[in-house]
Design a protein around this motif. Structure first.
Motif, PDB file in Angstrom:
ATOM      1  N   SER A 167      16.844 -11.805  48.247  1.00 41.79           N
ATOM      2  CA  SER A 167      16.061 -11.306  47.109  1.00 41.79           C
ATOM      3  C   SER A 167      15.811  -9.817  47.306  1.00 41.79           C
ATOM      4  CB  SER A 167      14.733 -12.063  47.009  1.00 41.79           C
ATOM      5  OG  SER A 167      14.984 -13.415  46.666  1.00 41.79           O
ATOM      6  N   MET A 168      15.589  -9.116  46.194  1.00 42.64           N
ATOM      7  CA  MET A 168      15.472  -7.660  46.294  1.00 42.64           C
ATOM      8  C   MET A 168      14.092  -7.248  46.776  1.00 42.64           C
ATOM      9  SD  MET A 168      17.390  -6.805  42.769  1.00 42.64           S
ATOM     10  CE  MET A 168      17.227  -5.026  42.861  1.00 42.64           C
ATOM     11  N   PRO A 169      14.038  -6.339  47.754  1.00 44.31           N
ATOM     12  CA  PRO A 169      12.728  -5.851  48.190  1.00 44.31           C
ATOM     13  C   PRO A 169      11.938  -5.323  46.997  1.00 44.31           C
ATOM     14  CG  PRO A 169      14.436  -5.112  49.681  1.00 44.31           C
ATOM     15  CD  PRO A 169      15.136  -5.762  48.511  1.00 44.31           C
ATOM     16  N   PHE A 181       3.860   5.944  39.039  1.00 41.70           N
ATOM     17  CA  PHE A 181       3.406   5.968  40.429  1.00 41.70           C
ATOM     18  C   PHE A 181       4.127   4.839  41.147  1.00 41.70           C
ATOM     19  CE2 PHE A 181       0.196   8.354  38.312  1.00 41.70           C
ATOM     20  CZ  PHE A 181      -0.297   9.245  39.244  1.00 41.70           C
ATOM     21  N   ILE A 182       4.782   5.182  42.242  1.00 40.98           N
ATOM     22  CA  ILE A 182       5.586   4.197  42.960  1.00 40.98           C
ATOM     23  C   ILE A 182       5.051   4.045  44.380  1.00 40.98           C
ATOM     24  CG2 ILE A 182       7.882   3.758  43.921  1.00 40.98           C
ATOM     25  CD1 ILE A 182       9.066   5.150  41.508  1.00 40.98           C
ATOM     26  N   ALA A 183       4.863   2.799  44.805  1.00 38.77           N
ATOM     27  CA  ALA A 183       4.546   2.513  46.212  1.00 38.77           C
ATOM     28  C   ALA A 183       5.734   1.746  46.767  1.00 38.77           C
ATOM     29  CB  ALA A 183       3.260   1.707  46.332  1.00 38.77           C
ATOM     30  N   ARG A 184       6.433   2.354  47.712  1.00 37.54           N
ATOM     31  CA  ARG A 184       7.685   1.757  48.188  1.00 37.54           C
ATOM     32  C   ARG A 184       7.426   0.785  49.337  1.00 37.54           C
ATOM     33  NH1 ARG A 184      10.877   6.241  50.068  1.00 37.54           N
ATOM     34  NH2 ARG A 184       8.842   7.147  50.441  1.00 37.54           N
ATOM     35  N   THR A 185       6.534  -0.134  49.080  1.00 35.58           N
ATOM     36  CA  THR A 185       6.186  -1.153  50.053  1.00 35.58           C
ATOM     37  C   THR A 185       5.739  -2.363  49.256  1.00 35.58           C
ATOM     38  OG1 THR A 185       4.579  -1.752  51.745  1.00 35.58           O
ATOM     39  CG2 THR A 185       3.895  -0.108  50.171  1.00 35.58           C
ATOM     40  N   ASP A 186       5.857  -3.554  49.849  1.00 32.80           N
ATOM     41  CA  ASP A 186       5.414  -4.712  49.066  1.00 32.80           C
ATOM     42  C   ASP A 186       3.915  -4.919  49.174  1.00 32.80           C
ATOM     43  OD1 ASP A 186       5.268  -5.607  51.588  1.00 32.80           O
ATOM     44  OD2 ASP A 186       6.625  -7.311  51.345  1.00 32.80           O
ATOM     45  N   SER A 187       3.250  -4.149  50.027  1.00 30.41           N
ATOM     46  CA  SER A 187       1.802  -4.332  50.138  1.00 30.41           C
ATOM     47  C   SER A 187       1.105  -2.999  50.365  1.00 30.41           C
ATOM     48  CB  SER A 187       1.478  -5.284  51.291  1.00 30.41           C
ATOM     49  OG  SER A 187       2.060  -4.784  52.477  1.00 30.41           O
TER      50      SER A 187
END
Ligand code: FES
Ligand SMILES: [Fe+2]
Length: 441
Positions: A167-169, A181-187
């Protein structure tokens, strides 16, 4: 290998007698910047101006949106199932407009790298062909609109673990005003809404939909000094009296004695009353807490200077909004190499009051203050260029209030230390949190 003790910054307000800044080498060391890219810049909400997507700007390297043949990217993102690619700090991410919720389809963000064998899921902007799935062009991995595994030829009977790994991160994206606004983490450690709540509270009476983008000449510049030097200059109000000195400087355009710093978990606010009330906000556009109880109509706020961790400033004036973003400067776009001693400085204007905007330099000292700050930072950067005494550290005074407090730079140093080494540690002690947070929030 970075040693956390050599970077340690105590929580704001803790009773350490000697409060030291980050070591000098943090302003030039490539290893520090690499670590920051994977911590400071990964675990926080990075601002992506929509203007960069509306209109391709080949000069901007740290945030890069390649135009798709035939249509501007921003239109692609309006349609359900459409997608576009943005590269930020060298990493490619995919923005994807899903189909739900009905009537207001959600924008989603994924790492643009196939989890099977690292092929880009998206090369150029992509219009949906009617099916809402995301497909890899190399070996045909298919994911649904949420990035979850659907099928792959080499995995006809995929196990739950294989399905999870294929599955895609899932990155995070939000839209506000003229920005993604982008947060490049899943949490992300802070939700976007929690991050921005104090900012939005202060803007509740401002008609932001009347603020219109205005092209200015210098939207992108490479300036001297590590990105943290720019952010620290912004957080440092001690220099206003000297670097932006009177007469005819910022130091006497505002009532410096009235300047206040407010610290929150992820943002800070500095504000002050205008020396001449004509240069301040009409009080009806700001919450009541910005009124001076001793003169509620006469004293007017000159500006709201918001800093959003780690590298965004939102500067609200009676004429409109000035936005600065401090990105590490990419110097080799082929190999995605960055120069820790330079910053890509992005600058955008949004005009609210045309008549006042004509006075932007005479009353709000737009170019003068920018020039003085860039010059001051350049001198520090030149001093650091010898790379002498890499472990040496500066000092902060620990006054908590008053015009000589250094809580702003202390807060920012602590935030960066936390992101790099102790992401869940407190930023400030509870007493300071109470002292600095506005009663309204
Ligand atoms: S690299 Fe994407 S399916 Fe193999
Ligand atoms: Fe300044």
């Amino acid at each position: 290998m970075l040693v956390p003790e050599q970077f340690y910054i105590p929580p704001v307000g803790s009773s350490d007698e000697l409060v030291q800044s980050l070591p000098a080498m943090s302003m030039w060391d490539k290893g520090v910047l690499d670590h920051e890219k994977e911590t400071v810049f990964r675990d926080s909400w990075l601002c992506m101006p929509k203007q960069l997507i509306r209109q391709f700007n080949p000069d901007v390297r740290s945030i890069y949106a390649r135009p798709a043949p035939g249509h501007p990217y921003i239109d692609v993102l309006k349609g359900r199932g459409n997608a576009t690619k943005i590269r930020t700090l060298g990493e490619s991410v995919m923005l994807f407009r899903g189909s739900e919720p009905k009537g207001n389809p959600e924008l989603r963000c994924f790492k643009n790298m196939c989890p099977h064998a690292r092929y880009p899921m998206l090369e150029v902007a992509h219009d949906s062909d009617g099916e809402l799935y995301i497909k890899c062009e190399q070996h045909g991995l298919v994911c649904n609109e949420y990035g979850k595994f659907v099928s792959h030829r080499a995995f006809p009977n995929a196990t739950p673990e294989q399905r999870r790994r294929l599955s895609m991160p899932d990155y995070k994206v939000r839209e506000w005003f003229d920005f993604f606004f982008i947060a490049r983490t899943d949490s992300p450690p802070y939700s976007f809404e929690d991050t921005m709540r104090p900012v939005w509270e202060s803007l509740a009476r401002l008609p932001l939909d009347e603020f219109k983008y205005r092209s200015i000449g210098a939207e992108q510049r490479i300036v001297e000094g590590n990105w943290k030097l720019q952010a620290l200059n912004y957080e440092d109000w001690l220099h206003i009296r000297d670097i932006h000195k009177r007469p005819s400087g910022l130091a006497d355009a505002m009532d410096l004695e009235s300047a206040r710093m407010e610290l929150y978990d992820d943002v800070t606010l500095m504000w002050a009353y205008a020396a001449d009330p004509a240069d301040g906000f009409d009080p009806k556009f700001l919450p009541d807490r910005f009124k001076d109880p001793s003169d509620p109509d006469g004293r007017r706020v000159y500006a709201l200077w918001w800093f959003v961790y780690p590298n965004l400033t939102l500067n609200f004036y009676p004429w409109g909004l000035s936005v600065n973003i401090y990105m590490p400067a990419m110097v080799d776009t082929e190999r995605m190499k960055f120069d820790p001693e330079k910053t890509e400085f992005l600058w955008y204007h949004y005009v609210w009051d045309e008549a006042k905007y004509r006075d932007i330099d005479s009353r709000w000292l737009n170019e003068q203050v920018d020039f003085e700050d860039v010059e001051a930072i350049k001198y520090i950067a030149e001093n650091l260029r010898s790379h002498a005494h890499p472990r040496s550290r500066g000092l902060f005074g620990n006054l908590m209030t008053g015009p000589n407090t250094e809580t702003g730079p202390w807060w920012l140093n602590r935030k960066i230390y936390n992101s790099m080494f102790e992401p869940h540690a407190e930023v400030m002690i509870p007493r300071v949190r109470k002292l600095y947070s506005a009663a309204a929030i």
